[in-house]
Design an enzyme around this catalytic site. Sequence first.
Site, PDB file in Angstrom:
ATOM      1  N   TRP A  13      14.395  -7.439 -15.533  1.00 25.40           N
ATOM      2  CA  TRP A  13      13.429  -8.335 -16.167  1.00 25.40           C
ATOM      3  C   TRP A  13      12.289  -7.552 -16.805  1.00 25.40           C
ATOM      4  CZ3 TRP A  13      12.430 -12.127 -11.509  1.00 25.40           C
ATOM      5  CH2 TRP A  13      13.648 -12.671 -11.097  1.00 25.40           C
TER       6      TRP A  13
HETATM    7  S1  SF4 Z   1      11.473  -4.586 -10.186  1.00 26.70           S
HETATM    8 FE1  SF4 Z   1      12.015  -2.970 -11.672  1.00 26.70          FE
HETATM    9  S2  SF4 Z   1      14.290  -2.953 -11.813  1.00 26.70           S
HETATM   10 FE2  SF4 Z   1      13.633  -4.879 -10.820  1.00 26.70          FE
HETATM   11  S3  SF4 Z   1      13.531  -6.349 -12.517  1.00 26.70           S
HETATM   12 FE3  SF4 Z   1      11.443  -5.524 -12.242  1.00 26.70          FE
HETATM   13  S4  SF4 Z   1      11.326  -3.757 -13.658  1.00 26.70           S
HETATM   14 FE4  SF4 Z   1      13.518  -4.294 -13.442  1.00 26.70          FE
END
Ligand code: SF4
Length: 159
Positions: free
Chosen positions: A43
């Site tokens: 995301w």
């Molecule tokens: S925590 Fe990191 S890997 Fe997980 S969705 Fe958010 S940005 Fe992407």
Amino acid sequence: MPTFVYMTRCDGCGHCVDICPSDIMHIDKTYRRAYNIEPNMCWECYSCVKACPQNAIDVRGYADFAPLGHSVRVQRDEEKGTIAWKIKFRNGAEKNFLSPITTKPWGTADPKLADVPGPSQEMRDSQLLYSEPKYIRLDDGGLHTLKSNGLTMKKGVYY
Ligand code: SF4
Ligand code: SF4
């Protein structure tokens, strides 16, 4: 671009695994380092980037503050209570942003959801919620799960 982990910086602490709302940061069983198992499901929420104590995760910045071809690094300073974002542009120019962060110890901000009372009928009928009760199945027996939807976990997606 989703997250990218620098193997030489990562120490396998697992904070990124715990915090990822998409459950796609995992620890490689052989190398004991984190990596993004489903980059197309990222995301780009930056939760893991901000949680990483080793400054090991790189991620693309949003177009409103950094054009393509840049890199974004994050540095938390828990003593000062700040988080610094360093944007490096293709031409080598750098921009730094500094913001305050919460200083709560790791994990203490998690609410005990089991102790939170469910919404009353009046709240559920509120126009503010509109179709929520239907979609979270408050009225027909619990939340959506993989099982209730007849789905199984995709192969390879596990801790
Ligand atoms: S925590 Fe990191 S890997 Fe997980 S969705 Fe958010 S940005 Fe992407
Ligand atoms: S939080 Fe950082 S150091 Fe810890 S496992 Fe994830 S990438 Fe590695």
